[in-house]
Design a protein around this motif. Structure first.
Motif, mmCIF file in Angstrom:
data_model
loop_
_atom_site.group_PDB
_atom_site.id
_atom_site.type_symbol
_atom_site.label_atom_id
_atom_site.label_comp_id
_atom_site.label_asym_id
_atom_site.label_seq_id
_atom_site.Cartn_x
_atom_site.Cartn_y
_atom_site.Cartn_z
ATOM 1 N N ASP A 143 6.271 86.277 16.985
ATOM 2 C CA ASP A 143 6.780 87.518 16.409
ATOM 3 C C ASP A 143 7.851 88.126 17.314
ATOM 4 O OD1 ASP A 143 5.093 87.409 14.210
ATOM 5 O OD2 ASP A 143 3.488 88.517 15.222
ATOM 6 N N TRP A 144 9.021 88.397 16.740
ATOM 7 C CA TRP A 144 10.098 89.022 17.511
ATOM 8 C C TRP A 144 9.881 90.526 17.635
ATOM 9 C CZ3 TRP A 144 14.227 92.354 15.811
ATOM 10 C CH2 TRP A 144 15.195 92.591 16.804
ATOM 11 N N PHE A 145 9.366 91.152 16.603
ATOM 12 C CA PHE A 145 9.178 92.598 16.573
ATOM 13 C C PHE A 145 7.866 92.964 17.251
ATOM 14 C CE2 PHE A 145 9.886 96.687 14.250
ATOM 15 C CZ PHE A 145 11.261 96.745 14.399
ATOM 16 N N ILE A 146 7.901 94.043 18.052
ATOM 17 C CA ILE A 146 6.693 94.505 18.721
ATOM 18 C C ILE A 146 5.690 95.017 17.684
ATOM 19 C CG2 ILE A 146 5.750 96.148 20.389
ATOM 20 C CD1 ILE A 146 7.465 93.989 21.653
ATOM 21 N N ARG A 147 4.450 94.570 17.788
ATOM 22 C CA ARG A 147 3.378 95.014 16.913
ATOM 23 C C ARG A 147 2.656 96.199 17.534
ATOM 24 N NH1 ARG A 147 6.264 91.594 14.058
ATOM 25 N NH2 ARG A 147 5.143 90.510 12.415
ATOM 26 N N PRO A 148 2.067 97.099 16.725
ATOM 27 C CA PRO A 148 2.097 97.160 15.259
ATOM 28 C C PRO A 148 3.478 97.578 14.742
ATOM 29 C CG PRO A 148 0.223 98.420 16.144
ATOM 30 C CD PRO A 148 1.143 98.127 17.281
#
Length: 477
Positions: free
Chosen positions: A72-77
């Motif tokens: 995942d490139w985008f930080i979760r959440p």
């Protein structure tokens, strides 16, 4: 699913994000939040150090078991990341939601999540059967994954890169937790990008409030602690030091043994003891310069840095003149005392650059935008002379922007050939510098002279300038 560009290099890249508790949680600096988090029982300090997080990019062993490529490139959440970008950009979250949803859920880093570290004995390019170590610091609005392409390129060349997630309010979002002595963790608190309207100082903090960019000065001190703690924790982990608390950020399994000691030689697979590299972009470049030009606080030893790669550094938060290399035998400074931290940097004014420096070697790669910032670039030239008196250590790429060093211009759908070519030049020059073949790499580049030309007028009436040359051409100072 959409992937960022394929990673160029000799090795497949693994990505694992680690977290570790700070042994003595405490506030850093004196800046306070105007509105404390709901239900918070800790002090109302804006900068509170309790947990460090960093994403490791490294040569991966993909043969031991099937591993699906895609991180995942985008930080979760994603919801909290949306809030962070909304705060940083000043846009309504409703306007950003379609963009965030697309990139946050569909874009992947073309690397292997939690893959084992490749045994360096199986790679002929690894120096003395150890992987070199790089620590990377992100800029304002950045994150531990926002420079995944740059960090992955260094990893694919045969290095372990630790991209620190700065939890000082300069990232779009982070989710720090408190740990108790038994290793139990609190629920994460959401820390968004800090704006001036979010903070205040007490009346007795006049010394820091008179400094230029006072919030950034305190954030720099916070970043010092994060970099030192990241290094010390990883060093203990690699050396199998008992009592080291390190786990993945989401609690998923990783091959701990692959990161340990060589059973035959008991030599760590990663060389943390010497010749490490510090790298950073923008405020991260500022962070690197700040660390290299000031003593650590008493609780840390000086980092064994051999080289530094500084990408489009933002210099204004640093005391001038300088920063210059540290004098040997300097006095230690308590970084939690911000006034001492600033005055220590100011005391470096009497440093005379050596013709044969014993300090880290430095490479600065600048965007056209920052090079055309005349006063800022003139100061950068003076700084680099202190580190590299023989010159040829500032590289400017024609047509590049301040964001060119991050993943944003080369995201799927929106990326273009020019942005990818500029990024590839940045990565190629950086790897060549670390491999001690910088001048050789320049022979393959199109070198042009520094020739600004006027192309119009800005809104304030000042001339709009551009560097002569084609996008991607290289200027060397």
């Amino acid at each position: 699913m959409f992937f960022l560009p394929a990673i160029q290099g000799r090795f497949p890249v693994g990505v694992t994000t680690f977290v570790s508790p700070v042994q003595r949680p405490r506030p850093i600096g004196t800046v306070k939040l105007r509105s404390p988090p709901t239900g918070s029982t800790r002090p109302n300090n804006a900068l509170y150090l309790e947990e460090v997080a960093f994403t490791a990019y490294y040569p991966a062993d993909t043969t031991s078991k099937p591993i699906t490529k895609g991180v995942d490139w985008f930080i979760r959440p994603v919801k909290e990341s949306l809030q962070g970008f909304s705060t940083f950009l000043g846009f309504s979250s409703w306007l950003l939601w379609p963009i965030v949803y697309f990139f946050g859920t569909l874009v992947k880093i073309p690397a292997y999540p939690n893959a084992p570290l490749l045994d360096p004995k199986n790679a002929t390019v690894a120096s003395e059967n150890q992987w070199p170590l790089v620590i990377f610091s992100h800029g304002l609005g950045g994150s531990r994954t926002a420079y995944s392409q740059f960090c992955s390129r260094l990893a694919a060349s045969g290095r372990v890169v630790l991209a620190v997630e700065h939890r000082d309010g300069t990232g779009t979002v982070s989710m720090p937790r408190s740990w108790n002595i038994d290793g139990e963790k609190s629920k994460p608190r959401t820390l968004l990008y800090l704006r001036e309207s979010d903070i205040h100082w007490d009346d007795d903090s006049d010394s820091i409030k008179t400094a230029p960019f006072p919030l950034r000065v305190e954030q720099l001190a916070f970043r010092h602690h994060e970099v030192y703690i990241t290094y010390n924790t990883f060093h203990k982990f690699i050396h199998n030091t008992p009592g080291t608390h390190l786990e993945t950020i989401d609690g998923t399994h990783f091959d701990r043994k692959s990161w340990g000691l060589d059973e035959a030689t008991e030599k760590p697979f990663v060389n943390c003891d010497e010749n490490i590299v510090l790298a950073g972009h923008s405020f991260g470049g500022c962070t690197v310069l700040s660390i290299l030009s000031s003593n650590p606080s008493d609780e840390y030893d000086r980092l064994p840095v051999d080289k530094a790669i500084i990408l489009d550094p933002w210099l204004e938060p640093l005391p001038a003149p300088g920063p210059f290399p540290m004098k040997s035998g300097g006095n230690n400074v308590k970084e939690n005392n911000i006034a001492d931290f600033v005055s220590s940097a100011l005391e470096q004014n009497d440093i005379v650059p050596s013709a044969t420096p014993a300090h880290p070697r430095m490479l600065v790669i600048n965007s056209e935008t920052f090079t055309l910032w005349k006063d800022h670039f003139a100061r950068l030239q003076e700084i680099v002379k202190g580190w590299e008196p023989n010159g040829r250590r500032i590289v400017t790429l024609v047509g590049s922007k301040h964001t060119s060093f991050s993943d944003f211009p080369i995201l799927p759908i929106i990326s273009g050939k020019t942005a990818r070519n500029i990024f590839n030049t940045i990565a190629d020059v950086s790897v060549a510098f670390l491999d001690n073949r910088f001048e050789e790499q320049l022979k393959d580049a199109k070198i042009v002279k520094m020739e600004p030309k006027i192309i119009g007028v800005k809104k304030d009436g000042k001339p709009r300038r551009k560097l002569a040359g084609a996008p991607g051409d290289v200027i060397v100072e």
